[in-house]
Design an enzyme around this catalytic site. Structure first.
Site, PDB file in Angstrom:
ATOM      1  N   GLY A 139       0.769  -1.251   0.000  1.00 18.73           N
ATOM      2  CA  GLY A 139       0.000   0.000   0.000  1.00 18.73           C
ATOM      3  C   GLY A 139       0.792   1.289   0.000  1.00 18.73           C
ATOM      4  N   ASN A 159      -5.152   2.169 -12.826  1.00 19.73           N
ATOM      5  CA  ASN A 159      -4.163   1.243 -12.273  1.00 19.73           C
ATOM      6  C   ASN A 159      -2.772   1.846 -12.462  1.00 19.73           C
ATOM      7  OD1 ASN A 159      -3.062  -1.229 -11.254  1.00 19.73           O
ATOM      8  ND2 ASN A 159      -2.615  -1.872 -13.353  1.00 19.73           N
ATOM      9  N   ASP A 210      -3.332  -4.880 -18.152  1.00 19.78           N
ATOM     10  CA  ASP A 210      -2.411  -3.755 -18.374  1.00 19.78           C
ATOM     11  C   ASP A 210      -2.498  -3.206 -19.797  1.00 19.78           C
ATOM     12  OD1 ASP A 210      -1.458  -4.219 -15.745  1.00 19.78           O
ATOM     13  OD2 ASP A 210      -0.072  -5.735 -16.484  1.00 19.78           O
ATOM     14  N   GLU A 259       6.493   6.086  -9.129  1.00 11.65           N
ATOM     15  CA  GLU A 259       5.077   5.724  -8.971  1.00 11.65           C
ATOM     16  C   GLU A 259       4.401   6.675  -7.997  1.00 11.65           C
ATOM     17  OE1 GLU A 259       4.109   1.603  -8.247  1.00 11.65           O
ATOM     18  OE2 GLU A 259       5.953   0.917  -9.184  1.00 11.65           O
ATOM     19  N   ASN A 300       1.597   3.068  -2.641  1.00  9.93           N
ATOM     20  CA  ASN A 300       0.916   4.005  -3.559  1.00  9.93           C
ATOM     21  C   ASN A 300      -0.342   4.570  -2.903  1.00  9.93           C
ATOM     22  OD1 ASN A 300       2.173   4.276  -6.389  1.00  9.93           O
ATOM     23  ND2 ASN A 300       2.388   2.093  -5.941  1.00  9.93           N
ATOM     24  N   HIS A 330       1.177   0.488 -13.169  1.00  6.32           N
ATOM     25  CA  HIS A 330       1.947  -0.706 -13.528  1.00  6.32           C
ATOM     26  C   HIS A 330       3.428  -0.335 -13.541  1.00  6.32           C
ATOM     27  CE1 HIS A 330       2.789  -4.579 -15.232  1.00  6.32           C
ATOM     28  NE2 HIS A 330       3.549  -4.001 -16.147  1.00  6.32           N
TER      29      HIS A 330
HETATM   30  C1  GRF Z   1       3.623  -1.300  -7.393  1.00  2.00           C
HETATM   31  O1  GRF Z   1       4.897  -1.586  -7.908  1.00  2.00           O
HETATM   32  C2  GRF Z   1       2.624  -1.153  -8.505  1.00  2.00           C
HETATM   33  O2  GRF Z   1       3.159  -0.609  -9.659  1.00  2.00           O
HETATM   34  C3  GRF Z   1       2.194  -2.579  -8.758  1.00  2.00           C
HETATM   35  O3  GRF Z   1       2.175  -3.181  -7.498  1.00  2.00           O
HETATM   36  C4  GRF Z   1       3.062  -2.490  -6.628  1.00  2.00           C
HETATM   37  C5  GRF Z   1       2.244  -2.045  -5.452  1.00  2.00           C
HETATM   38  O4  GRF Z   1       3.028  -1.454  -4.451  1.00  2.00           O
HETATM   39  N1  GRF Z   1       0.924  -2.618  -9.438  1.00  2.00           N
HETATM   40  P1  GRF Z   1       2.311  -0.777  -3.234  1.00  2.00           P
HETATM   41  O5  GRF Z   1       1.373  -1.822  -2.623  1.00  2.00           O
HETATM   42  O6  GRF Z   1       1.559   0.419  -3.719  1.00  2.00           O
HETATM   43  O7  GRF Z   1       3.409  -0.411  -2.286  1.00  2.00           O
END
Ligand code: GRF
Length: 207
Positions: free
Chosen positions: A14, A109, A147, A176, A16, A111
């Site tokens: 989590g 999403n 994706d 990200e 992000n 990626h």
């Molecule tokens: C990230 O690398 C994202 O791009 C991928 O899964 C990972 C999630 O990381 N889809 P987090 O749970 O947000 O730390």
């Protein structure tokens, strides 16, 4: 103006989600994270939500007869919290028809690769193994493929010859945390227009 309500679907760490929560709380994104849903009861994402007094809901896929019923439950939960936009943040399951039809054009999403390269799992490992010199991350709208949806934002990072998967993952993750909140902000400000595969970013009401 009513603030956009974001529902986050996450399966793990989590980070992000945390980046999005942070910018919603600071007012940089004119939105509120209304609920966090996870298919994994022990996902740290749920803990992060609770730390911010955001409803954290575990929906266990195995308790449902199939994907339709499972996603139907997610839809109910998202609707219950008045969600306008769903953000997948490390959600490890493929999104199906039920969610897509309930939130058409309203699921995003992130990626960890420059799509359309290196779709699917271990994108960073795929990039290292392939020997590319650049990789990065992509925020995109979700469609029925894996994706494959229209690309909103991308950021590139270098890949060095002695990189291991973890080195590249860490370099990409930093980006990200910049571009995912930025994409949510653009959406919340009504500045994204989708035309087929293309996503136009509007500036001051113009493209
Ligand atoms: C990230 O690398 C994202 O791009 C991928 O899964 C990972 C999630 O990381 N889809 P987090 O749970 O947000 O730390």
């Amino acid at each position: 103006m009513k603030k956009l309500r974001v529902g986050v679907l996450a399966s793990g760490r989590g980070s992000n989600l945390q980046a999005i929560i942070g910018q919603c709380e600071s007012g940089d994104i004119p939105a509120t994270v209304a609920v966090v849903v996870s298919d994994k009861g022990d996902a740290f994402a749920l803990e992060r939500a609770r730390n911010h007094s955001i409803p954290a809901v575990h929906i266990h896929p195995a308790y449902y007869s199939g994907r339709e019923e499972y996603e139907g439950r997610i839809v109910l939960e998202m609707q219950e919290y008045g969600v306008d936009l769903i953000c997948l943040a490390g959600y490890m399951l493929l999104v199906g028809k039920t969610l897509l039809e309930a939130f058409p054009g309203r699921i995003m999403n992130i990626h960890p690769a420059l799509l359309p390269s290196f779709k699917g799992f271990h994108a960073q490992g795929q990039a290292v193994a392939y020997g590319v010199k650049l990789s990065g991350c992509t925020v995109h709208f979700v469609d029925e493929g894996m994706d494959t949806g229209p690309i909103i934002l991308q950021a590139a990072v270098p890949v060095y010859p002695d990189d291991l998967e973890d080195d590249l993952s860490a370099r990409i993750l930093e980006q990200e945390h910049i571009i995912y909140p930025r994409a949510v902000r653009l959406y919340a400000e009504g500045r994204l227009r989708v035309d087929g595969r293309k996503v136009f970013v509007l500036r001051d009401g113009k493209e």
